[in-house]
Each structure stands twice: as C-alpha cells, then as structure tokens.
Design a protein around this motif. Structure first.
Motif, PDB file in Angstrom:
ATOM      1  N   ALA A  57     -27.147  -5.391  33.775  1.00 25.28           N
ATOM      2  CA  ALA A  57     -25.706  -5.610  33.855  1.00 25.28           C
ATOM      3  C   ALA A  57     -25.003  -4.331  33.427  1.00 25.28           C
ATOM      4  CB  ALA A  57     -25.288  -6.761  32.942  1.00 25.28           C
ATOM      5  N   PHE A  58     -23.804  -4.128  33.941  1.00 23.58           N
ATOM      6  CA  PHE A  58     -22.963  -3.008  33.541  1.00 23.58           C
ATOM      7  C   PHE A  58     -21.638  -3.565  33.041  1.00 23.58           C
ATOM      8  CE2 PHE A  58     -19.474  -0.238  35.456  1.00 23.58           C
ATOM      9  CZ  PHE A  58     -19.256   0.448  34.276  1.00 23.58           C
ATOM     10  N   ILE A  59     -21.237  -3.141  31.853  1.00 19.87           N
ATOM     11  CA  ILE A  59     -19.991  -3.628  31.255  1.00 19.87           C
ATOM     12  C   ILE A  59     -19.191  -2.442  30.729  1.00 19.87           C
ATOM     13  CG2 ILE A  59     -18.938  -5.080  29.478  1.00 19.87           C
ATOM     14  CD1 ILE A  59     -21.526  -6.753  29.482  1.00 19.87           C
ATOM     15  N   ASP A  60     -17.936  -2.345  31.156  1.00 22.73           N
ATOM     16  CA  ASP A  60     -16.998  -1.393  30.581  1.00 22.73           C
ATOM     17  C   ASP A  60     -16.318  -2.112  29.414  1.00 22.73           C
ATOM     18  OD1 ASP A  60     -15.027   0.373  29.901  1.00 22.73           O
ATOM     19  OD2 ASP A  60     -14.073   0.442  31.871  1.00 22.73           O
ATOM     20  N   VAL A  61     -16.705  -1.758  28.197  1.00 19.00           N
ATOM     21  CA  VAL A  61     -16.237  -2.500  27.023  1.00 19.00           C
ATOM     22  C   VAL A  61     -14.728  -2.398  26.858  1.00 19.00           C
ATOM     23  CG1 VAL A  61     -16.493  -2.766  24.522  1.00 19.00           C
ATOM     24  CG2 VAL A  61     -18.490  -2.235  25.923  1.00 19.00           C
ATOM     25  N   ASP A  62     -14.120  -1.313  27.337  1.00 23.28           N
ATOM     26  CA  ASP A  62     -12.667  -1.184  27.254  1.00 23.28           C
ATOM     27  C   ASP A  62     -11.956  -2.358  27.908  1.00 23.28           C
ATOM     28  OD1 ASP A  62     -11.436   0.724  25.751  1.00 23.28           O
ATOM     29  OD2 ASP A  62     -10.853   2.000  27.427  1.00 23.28           O
ATOM     30  N   SER A  63     -12.521  -2.854  28.993  1.00 22.37           N
ATOM     31  CA  SER A  63     -11.883  -3.960  29.710  1.00 22.37           C
ATOM     32  C   SER A  63     -11.921  -5.253  28.919  1.00 22.37           C
ATOM     33  CB  SER A  63     -12.562  -4.169  31.068  1.00 22.37           C
ATOM     34  OG  SER A  63     -13.896  -4.639  30.900  1.00 22.37           O
ATOM     35  N   LEU A  64     -12.763  -5.306  27.889  1.00 17.19           N
ATOM     36  CA  LEU A  64     -12.903  -6.517  27.086  1.00 17.19           C
ATOM     37  C   LEU A  64     -11.917  -6.567  25.926  1.00 17.19           C
ATOM     38  CD1 LEU A  64     -16.800  -6.748  26.832  1.00 17.19           C
ATOM     39  CD2 LEU A  64     -15.290  -7.544  28.659  1.00 17.19           C
ATOM     40  N   ARG A  65     -11.154  -5.475  25.737  1.00 18.21           N
ATOM     41  CA  ARG A  65     -10.225  -5.429  24.601  1.00 18.21           C
ATOM     42  C   ARG A  65      -8.765  -5.337  25.044  1.00 18.21           C
ATOM     43  NH1 ARG A  65     -13.113  -0.464  23.662  1.00 18.21           N
ATOM     44  NH2 ARG A  65     -13.897  -1.370  21.746  1.00 18.21           N
ATOM     45  N   TRP A  66      -8.508  -5.489  26.339  1.00 14.27           N
ATOM     46  CA  TRP A  66      -7.134  -5.407  26.833  1.00 14.27           C
ATOM     47  C   TRP A  66      -6.406  -6.698  26.525  1.00 14.27           C
ATOM     48  CZ3 TRP A  66      -6.917  -2.698  32.286  1.00 14.27           C
ATOM     49  CH2 TRP A  66      -6.781  -1.331  32.075  1.00 14.27           C
ATOM     50  N   CYS A  67      -5.884  -6.776  25.318  1.00 17.17           N
ATOM     51  CA  CYS A  67      -5.198  -7.980  24.856  1.00 17.17           C
ATOM     52  C   CYS A  67      -4.094  -7.540  23.897  1.00 17.17           C
ATOM     53  CB  CYS A  67      -6.192  -8.895  24.147  1.00 17.17           C
ATOM     54  SG  CYS A  67      -5.478 -10.415  23.503  1.00 17.17           S
ATOM     55  N   TYR A  68      -2.902  -8.082  24.082  1.00 22.88           N
ATOM     56  CA  TYR A  68      -1.763  -7.719  23.248  1.00 22.88           C
ATOM     57  C   TYR A  68      -1.153  -8.978  22.654  1.00 22.88           C
ATOM     58  CZ  TYR A  68      -2.300  -3.253  25.598  1.00 22.88           C
ATOM     59  OH  TYR A  68      -2.829  -2.080  26.075  1.00 22.88           O
ATOM     60  N   PRO A  69      -0.584  -8.931  21.445  1.00 24.40           N
ATOM     61  CA  PRO A  69      -0.377  -7.743  20.610  1.00 24.40           C
ATOM     62  C   PRO A  69      -1.672  -7.294  19.933  1.00 24.40           C
ATOM     63  CG  PRO A  69       0.327  -9.689  19.434  1.00 24.40           C
ATOM     64  CD  PRO A  69      -0.038 -10.152  20.823  1.00 24.40           C
ATOM     65  N   ARG A  70      -1.679  -6.043  19.461  1.00 23.66           N
ATOM     66  CA  ARG A  70      -2.825  -5.510  18.737  1.00 23.66           C
ATOM     67  C   ARG A  70      -2.854  -6.114  17.338  1.00 23.66           C
ATOM     68  NH1 ARG A  70      -4.244  -0.308  21.129  1.00 23.66           N
ATOM     69  NH2 ARG A  70      -2.705   0.247  22.715  1.00 23.66           N
ATOM     70  N   PRO A  71      -4.016  -6.595  16.876  1.00 24.45           N
ATOM     71  CA  PRO A  71      -4.095  -7.096  15.496  1.00 24.45           C
ATOM     72  C   PRO A  71      -3.773  -5.974  14.508  1.00 24.45           C
ATOM     73  CG  PRO A  71      -6.029  -7.737  16.769  1.00 24.45           C
ATOM     74  CD  PRO A  71      -5.275  -6.743  17.598  1.00 24.45           C
ATOM     75  N   ALA A  72      -3.066  -6.295  13.452  1.00 24.26           N
ATOM     76  CA  ALA A  72      -2.620  -5.285  12.486  1.00 24.26           C
ATOM     77  C   ALA A  72      -3.786  -4.503  11.890  1.00 24.26           C
ATOM     78  CB  ALA A  72      -1.804  -5.949  11.376  1.00 24.26           C
ATOM     79  N   GLY A  73      -4.878  -5.184  11.599  1.00 22.30           N
ATOM     80  CA  GLY A  73      -6.017  -4.515  10.970  1.00 22.30           C
ATOM     81  C   GLY A  73      -7.080  -4.045  11.938  1.00 22.30           C
ATOM     82  N   ASP A  74      -6.813  -4.183  13.248  1.00 23.26           N
ATOM     83  CA  ASP A  74      -7.822  -3.835  14.251  1.00 23.26           C
ATOM     84  C   ASP A  74      -7.124  -3.236  15.473  1.00 23.26           C
ATOM     85  OD1 ASP A  74     -10.129  -3.627  15.735  1.00 23.26           O
ATOM     86  OD2 ASP A  74     -10.409  -5.780  16.034  1.00 23.26           O
ATOM     87  N   PRO A  75      -6.579  -2.009  15.324  1.00 29.06           N
ATOM     88  CA  PRO A  75      -5.747  -1.441  16.392  1.00 29.06           C
ATOM     89  C   PRO A  75      -6.473  -1.233  17.714  1.00 29.06           C
ATOM     90  CG  PRO A  75      -6.287   0.215  14.734  1.00 29.06           C
ATOM     91  CD  PRO A  75      -6.714  -1.106  14.178  1.00 29.06           C
TER      92      PRO A  75
END
Length: 199
Positions: A57-75
């Motif tokens: 499998a191939f996974i671009d991990v960036d695509s798994l974090r595209w979620c807003y708003p950004r958590p305060a402690g996990d930018p």
C-alpha cells in the motif's frame, strides 16, 4: 557475431525483499522538507513495486491530517494522522498488502514510534530526500497557493536545516536536477527492496 549489433539491455525489477514474517511489515518511509518531492517519489516507488508484483500500500500521511481547526497542542495534527494511518493500514492489510510505502515528514527518529504504533510489526527504512533551499523555494512557488507560499518556504527552509543538522535517515538521496524515476531507482537499489535484472 560480427556485423550484428548487441541488443539493448532492458531494465526491469524483481522482488528481493519478502515480507519478513506475518508479524513484520516492511515500511519504506520517504521523508524530507516541504516540496522536496516526497509524494511524487513515493508514488513512483509504488508503481515499481506494483510492476514487480509486490503486495503493498502507498499512503501520503499528509492527506490524513487535513482537518481543521488545528488542535492547540498538536499544530501538525499528528494524533489524528496516526489514528487514521492505523485504521487505513488495517483495511489495506486485510486486502492483502504486506509492504507499506509512506510519504511523511519526520524530524527525529523518535517519531518512528508513532508509525510502529499505527502499523504493528513495522520494520522501517527511512529515506530522506534533499534539495537546495533555492530548489525548494522554486517548487513551493510552482505548486502552492499564493496565501500559503511564504509559510511553506519558511517551513521548508527550517526543515532542511534541521534535517541536515540532525539526520533521521538510513538513506540520503539528492534530488536537484534529477527525474522522479531516477530517484526512485536509486532508492530501490540502495534499500534492497527490489533489484534490477537485465534481460
């Protein structure tokens, strides 16, 4: 035979890196600063593995974090990316994948623990792609929206300096002036995942 030209050698690849064990998953992690070409190179690696018959499998991990708003402690939204990676890998493994190619930014070897958490039994090969700051800036301006350009150039510059000062990789690959297939070929040869055969 005299007077005849020798046929050109044709390169193909054969699989040399089997799944280590049912409980072990070979993982090839392509990392580096913003705009160095991680996703493009990882996708090319996936194409070579597909042609060699490697279940993966191939996974671009960036695509798994595209979620807003950004958590305060996990930018950089590492937690949600790790949770999504675990869920998606489970599905891929059930579908038959036994190798994994990832594109992601890591800034220290300690961050590999989150990959091992998401992918039980992961045996990780880290490949870092490198380019000059000038090349990175050119790539950022070519691909990013106007609003994001300055932020990405700053991040790319910071990451490039940090990764040079504190290397995370087992394999370092220079990318300036090179094609994506050439970079992928080097990675496959040096990592031992696939070996070229001529015939």
């Amino acid at each position: 035979m005299a007077g005849q030209t020798k046929p050109a050698l044709r390169r193909r690849y054969t699989r040399v890196m089997p799944a280590l064990h049912a409980a072990h998953v070979p993982v090839l992690l392509v990392t580096g600063p913003v705009s160095v070409g991680k996703t493009s190179v990882a996708a090319e690696l996936s194409e070579f593995l597909d042609k060699a018959g490697v279940a993966h499998a191939f996974i671009d991990v960036d695509s798994l974090r595209w979620c807003y708003p950004r958590p305060a402690g996990d930018p950089f939204r590492v937690q949600i990316a790790t949770q999504n990676l675990a869920a998606i890998w489970t599905n891929f493994a059930e579908a038959g994948a036994d190798h994994l190619v990832l594109a992601d930014v890591i800034e220290s070897r300690a961050e590999l623990s989150r990959i091992r958490t998401a992918v039980p039994g992961a045996e990780v090969w880290v490949v870092r792609l490198r380019a000059t700051v000038e090349t990175l800036a050119t790539r950022v301006y070519r691909r990013e929206s106007i609003l994001a350009r300055d932020r990405h150039v700053q991040r790319a510059t910071e990451l490039a300096a940090r990764l040079d000062a504190h290397p995370v990789e087992g394999i370092l690959v220079e990318t300036d002036g090179r094609t994506i297939p050439a970079i992928a070929n080097e990675i496959l040869n040096r990592s031992g995942w696939l070996a070229p055969v001529y015939g």
